[in-house]
Structures are given as C-alpha cells and as structure tokens.
Design an enzyme around this catalytic site. Sequence first.
Site, short mmCIF file in Angstrom:
data_model
loop_
_atom_site.label_atom_id
_atom_site.label_comp_id
_atom_site.label_asym_id
_atom_site.label_seq_id
_atom_site.Cartn_x
_atom_site.Cartn_y
_atom_site.Cartn_z
N SER A 195 -0.26 -15.94 -0.65
CA SER A 195 -0.12 -15.48 0.73
C SER A 195 -0.74 -16.48 1.71
O SER A 195 -1.60 -17.29 1.34
CB SER A 195 -0.84 -14.14 0.89
OG SER A 195 -2.23 -14.34 0.74
N GLU B 144 1.65 -23.68 -0.76
CA GLU B 144 3.00 -23.12 -0.70
C GLU B 144 2.80 -21.63 -0.45
O GLU B 144 2.56 -20.85 -1.37
CB GLU B 144 3.71 -23.41 -2.02
CG GLU B 144 5.21 -23.41 -1.91
CD GLU B 144 5.79 -22.11 -2.36
OE1 GLU B 144 6.02 -21.26 -1.46
OE2 GLU B 144 5.99 -21.92 -3.56
N CYS C 105 9.12 -16.01 -2.35
CA CYS C 105 8.71 -16.52 -1.04
C CYS C 105 9.94 -17.00 -0.28
O CYS C 105 9.89 -17.15 0.93
CB CYS C 105 7.64 -17.59 -1.17
SG CYS C 105 8.14 -18.89 -2.25
#
Length: 507
Positions: free
Chosen positions: A239, A260, A294
């Site tokens: 996150s 990332e 994601c």
Amino acid sequence: MDFIRQLGIRESQHGVSTGTQWLGSKGPVIESYSPVDGSLIGAVVSADKAAYDTVVTRAMEAFPVWRMWPAPKRGEIVRQVGEALRRKKEDLGRLVSYEMGKSLQEGLGEVQEMIDICDFAVGLSRQLYGLTMHSERPAHRMYEQWHPLGAVGIISAFNFPVAVWSWNSALAWVCGNVTIWKPSEKTPLCGIAVQHIIAEVFAANQVPEGVCCLVQGARETGEWISHDTRIALVSATGSTRMGKALGAAVAARMGKSILELGGNNAIILSQHADLDMALIGCVFGAVGTAGQRCTTTRRLVIHEAVYETFKERLVKAYTQLRIGNPLDTANHVGPLIDKDAVQNYLAAIAQCRQQGGRFAVEGKVLEGKGYESGCYVQPCIAEADNEMAIVQHETFAPILYLMRYTTMEEAIALQNGVPQGLSSSIMTLNMREAEQFLSHAGSDCGIANVNIGTSGAEIGGAFGGEKETGGGRESGSDAWKAYMRRQTNTINWSDRLPLAQGISFDL
Ligand code: UN1
C-alpha cells in the site's frame, strides 16, 4: 490436497532460511487459512530478531563470493531455477490459488511470470552493458561499468505472492546481489514452497549459503529490513501508506528503494472503441483476481454517446459472472484474501453511497453453500464522481466506478486526476485519440495501453508507476540498473597528466 505435500509444506515449519538451511527462531507463529474454504493450511514460525540477524550476517558473507562468480554462471543458476519452476508449475500454481484465492488460471499465470523472468534474466546475465564515452583529454579512455549493490531486501504483497519476488530475485542474482525476502504474512506458505524449489537448485550447484534468504514475518520484520544499513536496496510492493513509511526509513539511511505501491487505474472508453472487445478488457480488468491487483481497473471513463449502452452491457456481463471456488475453472471470480478485506469492501460501498455514488450492480457478501469462508463478495458497479474521496482512494476489492466525459481532454484529466499513477488504458480505434492519450499531454501513469485493459502487464516491460505509486520499476527493460551501482572510470594511458576543464597545475 496432494500439491501441498508435493511442495514440501507441513502442518508447521520454520520460516527462516539462508538458502538450503532452515533456522530455528522464536518469532510469532503465522497461521495460514485458505480464503477458498476457510481451512487452516499450515503454520510458519516467523523470524525473531536473532534469527533475522543471523540471516543478514550470512547474506553479507555470501555476497563477496557470489559477486565474483561470472554473471553468465549466475545466469545458469537462474536458468535452472526456471526449469525447476516449469516442473513445479502445476503444484505451485495450485498453492497460489488456494492460499491467495485467485483463479487457478491466474495462479498458473503467476508461475508463468516467474518462468518468463528467469528466461529474461538468463539472457540479461550476458548483457549487463555499460556505455563508453570519449574523453576530452588526449590518450584517455572513459567508460562506465555496473557493479552489484550487495544485499537486496524484497518485501512482497499477498496478491502476487510469488511472481513479484521472482522479478526482483532473478534480476538481483544475475547482477551479483544476494536477496532477503519477506513474503506477505497473509501468504507465508507460498514463500516456503518457493524456498524449497530454490534450495534444490542451489544445493545441486554449491551456491553459497546466504544468496537466497527467507525471513517470514509481519510489519516489524519489514521495519528491521528498512532500517538495516547492511541492506543496500529495499524493493517493496504494497500500500501507499506502507511505502511512505518504508521509503522514508530507507532514505533516512541513504539506502536505495524500489517502491511499487497503490494504483487507481482507469480505462477511457471512447465512442470509437470496439465495444465487444472493450467489454472483455473492462470486466477482466475490474473483477480479475477479485479486484486485488495493483493494476485492477477501478474507474471507467466513458464517452457520453456510449455511456448508457455500455453500462447496460456491463451490468448484464456482471450478472453472468460465476463466483466461487477458484480451483474450479468454471468460476471467474474467487474470494477476497480475508475477512478484513471483506470489511474494507463493505466500508467502501457504504462510503460510496454516502458520498453520492449510485449503484448499477449492488455489492454484497455471498452466503450459502461454497461460500462458508465468508470471503466471497459480489463484484459491483457504481456511478460516481472522480472527486469523491472513496474514488480517489484505492480499495483492494472488485468495486468499479463509472463516470462520463465529453472531450478527450476531459477524459485524460479525469484519468490523471487521482493521487496514484500505475496503469491506464484507452479503448479506441481512432488513431488521433490513441496518440493524444500516449503523448506528453496524455496519461501520467507508468503504464499506458491502447485496446488492452489496465492489468496483465508482460514481464519484458519495466513495471511500476508514478506519483503515489512510488516511482519504482521492476522486471523487464533496463529495470536491472536499479539493482546495481554505476561507476564511471577514466583511464589515462598517456605520459602526461592533463587536467580536465583546461586547468593547468605545474609544480
Ligand atoms: C501487482 O498487482 O502487484 O500487470 C502486480 C499485472 C501483473 C502484475 C501485477 N503482471 O497485472
């Protein structure tokens, strides 16, 4: 459940390894429950501080030996890892699906990404090129070379429990680094299975103990890694909240990081799109991996001329989704990772409604036969405004927000109008629109696709995003450079010592 035993997983096991050797420790026990059926699959003893320190010490001892292996020889080890993964693909893919909850096809696809990155890294092991420059001084030569960094810490997330580790490790190893992996505490057994696969290859090739380390644990273990000055690079997936804390800790000690983090990915659907093709891209992007990539499509920015018809087609497609056990290939959507994720999904739905969102497909937690784990939810669709707080936020669940646009400038502004910048795409057959979307005035994301959804990037490209996504790049292209340090070398082969910039200094 033969595949679990085939992968060397037992009811209870050590969670700390330096390659082929498992270390005892007294850290908290992590139990892994499958979101598929709620069963306890196994338990792992996480690292305590002493075990963690032993691992890093071993890694630091291995580094000077490993970095002097010729890179193609390190590549040969990675080639064998790829071969071992090919042999274990079916079992490992099944474990990914069972422990994480993604569909079996996606579990197998994830292992395929591991195999592909190994192939990529084998070739790369003979292509770690540096540039040469022309010196301004006579009889001088200038060039740059790339040296390994040392220990690379890898902190990975539950949603890609094995592939993201491999993007980092395969590259880090051919570059001459040693790795220390902390898998997600939600998918610890995937980490154990991978370590067993690696151990076989490493033992057969006398790879120094310490090159491929595993430290299971939760947040505290991640903090040990981020504060540890012995770890040159920390590559973390998760996150934005986690990444902000981790990035600050690593930067404070002048370490390097690859982050990332969250995405909030949109597809722009033009009136010039092939709507049949777009429908598949949008639905897979939104509900694949139950909205827990994601790269998941979270927002659809639809031209007003096709808004109503496309919305209807989406709603119809959602009624045809089969939600259930992901190991049954007839199902499209599996469960969320755990009950906390279900609570986040419900909270996001409530906030969306409160902030003015109107649901075209209602969300709910599914009950009854096959849904006993309590982790299965109905993918839902809400008409919403981009400015709503919930739309600006990444919720790791299958909630898709629809919004309409009139001009392409407006569509691009909506697509870019969020704090995150991972993936984006446009569905159009109009070349001018596509090029505008790809121009400097177009998408501000790390990934921008045309007539493809936002998820499912290939390993050959550099993977990562801008803004709150963290700016890191992993996997293909020249992402390997982040795993090495650049050194500029100037060599004087003349019999004089001319200084640069025309300075004269005579004694
Ligand atoms: C992630 O969700 O962290 O592009 C990675 C994709 C996959 C990787 C996703 N290749 O969807």
